[in-house]
Design a protein around this motif. Sequence first.
Motif, PDB file in Angstrom:
ATOM      1  N   ALA A 252      -6.361  10.977 -47.496  1.00 43.34           N
ATOM      2  CA  ALA A 252      -5.538  10.240 -48.464  1.00 43.34           C
ATOM      3  C   ALA A 252      -6.357   9.651 -49.604  1.00 43.34           C
ATOM      4  O   ALA A 252      -5.797   9.345 -50.669  1.00 43.34           O
ATOM      5  CB  ALA A 252      -4.785   9.127 -47.742  1.00 43.34           C
ATOM      6  N   ALA A 253      -7.651   9.497 -49.399  1.00 40.57           N
ATOM      7  CA  ALA A 253      -8.490   8.881 -50.426  1.00 40.57           C
ATOM      8  C   ALA A 253      -8.455   9.695 -51.719  1.00 40.57           C
ATOM      9  O   ALA A 253      -8.905  10.836 -51.754  1.00 40.57           O
ATOM     10  CB  ALA A 253      -9.926   8.765 -49.912  1.00 40.57           C
ATOM     11  N   GLY A 254      -7.872   9.125 -52.736  1.00 38.77           N
ATOM     12  CA  GLY A 254      -7.809   9.784 -54.033  1.00 38.77           C
ATOM     13  C   GLY A 254      -6.695  10.792 -54.180  1.00 38.77           C
ATOM     14  O   GLY A 254      -6.545  11.390 -55.257  1.00 38.77           O
ATOM     15  N   ALA A 255      -5.901  11.018 -53.138  1.00 34.10           N
ATOM     16  CA  ALA A 255      -4.799  11.991 -53.229  1.00 34.10           C
ATOM     17  C   ALA A 255      -3.676  11.400 -54.081  1.00 34.10           C
ATOM     18  O   ALA A 255      -3.178  10.318 -53.783  1.00 34.10           O
ATOM     19  CB  ALA A 255      -4.284  12.343 -51.846  1.00 34.10           C
ATOM     20  N   PRO A 256      -3.220  12.107 -55.119  1.00 35.67           N
ATOM     21  CA  PRO A 256      -2.174  11.555 -55.977  1.00 35.67           C
ATOM     22  C   PRO A 256      -0.772  11.646 -55.383  1.00 35.67           C
ATOM     23  O   PRO A 256       0.152  10.994 -55.867  1.00 35.67           O
ATOM     24  CB  PRO A 256      -2.276  12.413 -57.242  1.00 35.67           C
ATOM     25  CG  PRO A 256      -2.842  13.715 -56.771  1.00 35.67           C
ATOM     26  CD  PRO A 256      -3.757  13.373 -55.644  1.00 35.67           C
ATOM     27  N   GLY A 257      -0.605  12.454 -54.327  1.00 33.07           N
ATOM     28  CA  GLY A 257       0.725  12.604 -53.744  1.00 33.07           C
ATOM     29  C   GLY A 257       0.667  13.437 -52.486  1.00 33.07           C
ATOM     30  O   GLY A 257      -0.404  13.900 -52.066  1.00 33.07           O
ATOM     31  N   PRO A 258       1.837  13.661 -51.849  1.00 30.82           N
ATOM     32  CA  PRO A 258       1.844  14.335 -50.546  1.00 30.82           C
ATOM     33  C   PRO A 258       1.380  15.782 -50.577  1.00 30.82           C
ATOM     34  O   PRO A 258       0.823  16.274 -49.593  1.00 30.82           O
ATOM     35  CB  PRO A 258       3.310  14.227 -50.102  1.00 30.82           C
ATOM     36  CG  PRO A 258       4.088  13.970 -51.336  1.00 30.82           C
ATOM     37  CD  PRO A 258       3.184  13.193 -52.242  1.00 30.82           C
ATOM     38  N   GLY A 259       1.600  16.480 -51.682  1.00 28.92           N
ATOM     39  CA  GLY A 259       1.178  17.881 -51.729  1.00 28.92           C
ATOM     40  C   GLY A 259      -0.328  18.018 -51.670  1.00 28.92           C
ATOM     41  O   GLY A 259      -0.877  18.786 -50.859  1.00 28.92           O
ATOM     42  N   THR A 260      -1.003  17.238 -52.493  1.00 30.51           N
ATOM     43  CA  THR A 260      -2.463  17.247 -52.470  1.00 30.51           C
ATOM     44  C   THR A 260      -2.985  16.703 -51.153  1.00 30.51           C
ATOM     45  O   THR A 260      -3.968  17.199 -50.593  1.00 30.51           O
ATOM     46  CB  THR A 260      -3.001  16.397 -53.636  1.00 30.51           C
ATOM     47  OG1 THR A 260      -2.428  16.870 -54.848  1.00 30.51           O
ATOM     48  CG2 THR A 260      -4.518  16.471 -53.727  1.00 30.51           C
ATOM     49  N   PHE A 261      -2.306  15.673 -50.649  1.00 30.81           N
ATOM     50  CA  PHE A 261      -2.731  15.075 -49.379  1.00 30.81           C
ATOM     51  C   PHE A 261      -2.709  16.102 -48.257  1.00 30.81           C
ATOM     52  O   PHE A 261      -3.622  16.139 -47.424  1.00 30.81           O
ATOM     53  CB  PHE A 261      -1.838  13.893 -49.020  1.00 30.81           C
ATOM     54  CG  PHE A 261      -2.015  13.439 -47.598  1.00 30.81           C
ATOM     55  CD1 PHE A 261      -3.161  12.743 -47.208  1.00 30.81           C
ATOM     56  CD2 PHE A 261      -1.060  13.730 -46.632  1.00 30.81           C
ATOM     57  CE1 PHE A 261      -3.345  12.346 -45.897  1.00 30.81           C
ATOM     58  CE2 PHE A 261      -1.229  13.335 -45.320  1.00 30.81           C
ATOM     59  CZ  PHE A 261      -2.379  12.639 -44.949  1.00 30.81           C
ATOM     60  N   ALA A 262      -1.653  16.929 -48.182  1.00 28.85           N
ATOM     61  CA  ALA A 262      -1.545  17.894 -47.079  1.00 28.85           C
ATOM     62  C   ALA A 262      -2.771  18.794 -47.014  1.00 28.85           C
ATOM     63  O   ALA A 262      -3.305  19.065 -45.934  1.00 28.85           O
ATOM     64  CB  ALA A 262      -0.281  18.731 -47.239  1.00 28.85           C
ATOM     65  N   VAL A 263      -3.227  19.243 -48.172  1.00 25.69           N
ATOM     66  CA  VAL A 263      -4.414  20.101 -48.218  1.00 25.69           C
ATOM     67  C   VAL A 263      -5.653  19.299 -47.836  1.00 25.69           C
ATOM     68  O   VAL A 263      -6.487  19.743 -47.036  1.00 25.69           O
ATOM     69  CB  VAL A 263      -4.563  20.718 -49.620  1.00 25.69           C
ATOM     70  CG1 VAL A 263      -5.862  21.512 -49.717  1.00 25.69           C
ATOM     71  CG2 VAL A 263      -3.368  21.614 -49.932  1.00 25.69           C
ATOM     72  N   ARG A 264      -5.790  18.105 -48.417  1.00 24.18           N
ATOM     73  CA  ARG A 264      -6.975  17.290 -48.147  1.00 24.18           C
ATOM     74  C   ARG A 264      -7.017  16.846 -46.678  1.00 24.18           C
ATOM     75  O   ARG A 264      -8.097  16.682 -46.099  1.00 24.18           O
ATOM     76  CB  ARG A 264      -6.993  16.067 -49.060  1.00 24.18           C
ATOM     77  CG  ARG A 264      -7.185  16.417 -50.525  1.00 24.18           C
ATOM     78  CD  ARG A 264      -7.385  15.174 -51.369  1.00 24.18           C
ATOM     79  NE  ARG A 264      -7.547  15.503 -52.786  1.00 24.18           N
ATOM     80  CZ  ARG A 264      -7.926  14.641 -53.710  1.00 24.18           C
ATOM     81  NH1 ARG A 264      -8.190  13.385 -53.376  1.00 24.18           N
ATOM     82  NH2 ARG A 264      -8.047  15.008 -54.971  1.00 24.18           N
ATOM     83  N   PHE A 265      -5.846  16.652 -46.101  1.00 21.92           N
ATOM     84  CA  PHE A 265      -5.798  16.237 -44.695  1.00 21.92           C
ATOM     85  C   PHE A 265      -6.347  17.332 -43.785  1.00 21.92           C
ATOM     86  O   PHE A 265      -7.121  17.072 -42.868  1.00 21.92           O
ATOM     87  CB  PHE A 265      -4.364  15.882 -44.313  1.00 21.92           C
ATOM     88  CG  PHE A 265      -4.177  15.523 -42.863  1.00 21.92           C
ATOM     89  CD1 PHE A 265      -4.963  14.544 -42.264  1.00 21.92           C
ATOM     90  CD2 PHE A 265      -3.217  16.170 -42.092  1.00 21.92           C
ATOM     91  CE1 PHE A 265      -4.799  14.214 -40.910  1.00 21.92           C
ATOM     92  CE2 PHE A 265      -3.043  15.841 -40.760  1.00 21.92           C
ATOM     93  CZ  PHE A 265      -3.835  14.866 -40.172  1.00 21.92           C
ATOM     94  N   LEU A 266      -5.949  18.571 -44.044  1.00 16.81           N
ATOM     95  CA  LEU A 266      -6.494  19.677 -43.248  1.00 16.81           C
ATOM     96  C   LEU A 266      -8.011  19.769 -43.429  1.00 16.81           C
ATOM     97  O   LEU A 266      -8.749  19.985 -42.454  1.00 16.81           O
ATOM     98  CB  LEU A 266      -5.820  20.993 -43.636  1.00 16.81           C
ATOM     99  CG  LEU A 266      -4.340  21.132 -43.255  1.00 16.81           C
ATOM    100  CD1 LEU A 266      -3.780  22.451 -43.782  1.00 16.81           C
ATOM    101  CD2 LEU A 266      -4.135  21.039 -41.750  1.00 16.81           C
TER     102      LEU A 266
END
Length: 307
Positions: A252-266
């Motif tokens: 979640a650090a620096g993620a602007p929204g859920p779409g980017t977060f999903a990728v960064r989370f993986l």
Amino acid sequence: MSDRLSIDPAHLSAEAEALASTAANLLERLREAPPLVHCITNSVVTNFTANALLAIGAAPAMVDITEESGMFAGVASGLLVNLGTPTPEQRAAAREAVAGASAAATPWVLDPVAIGALPVRTALAHELVAGRPTAIRGNASEVLALAGTGAGGRGVDAADSTDAAADAAAHLAATFGSVVAVSGPVDLITDGVRTARIANGDSLLTRVTGGGCALGAVTAAFLGATRGTGIDAFGATVAATLVYTVAAELGAAGAPGPGTFAVRFLDALDSVTAADIVSRARLELSDASSGAPLASNMQAEASGAFA
């Protein structure tokens, strides 16, 4: 206890520090010997669940048809039964898989998605829980409904707070010998004797399809990774939740929204380290009946778990 529980990672109790160290060690073990996780899960989250398992280091297998699921549960390291979209064939496969897992002593997780108001899955959840799952993972409303003390939430969303389900979780643990994990802003995990509260995570997890469901599969992976370690199901379930929620924070650090977060989370599930787990754990451990801090020999038990 507030769902906005504040826990400073720098001031954990000795027992909580020991449990965080156990989680870190178990993460490394899982990556060294990837467990095979048999998933019977819902069609909405299948792809995300498989990717989450691959990212953490496990091997997913979506075997959800009859005449295969029972056999496969017997050879898998862990089994997830998720009731999100329980088609007739999935319901039959779930019954077959639970029987196979029980016969082979394969640890398994029941995720009673959206039970309460919906009759088919509610009846199936009550039937399957009698098979004594190793762990039960759900939100507060699902846990209350499974215990027979709630009407369920709004679809897959909880309508109750995590701590409102604490007594129901302890009741289920005592009745079925299961570890019960209640997801929420603060996750609650209990075996009926000990209760852990984990304040890690990020609200973006609730805005990604499969954010909760994939945790059930990751829990099955950690349960499968405990074989030969001396770590019990409580320690494995705490480890799964702690690793998953710490990864969520990193993603979640620096993620602007859920779409980017999903990728960064993986990516974070792939890159999270044992040191991240130990340094970022916001974990509290207490006696399940009184809520008092736990005074036990868990630290010694945990430090010797990999000896």
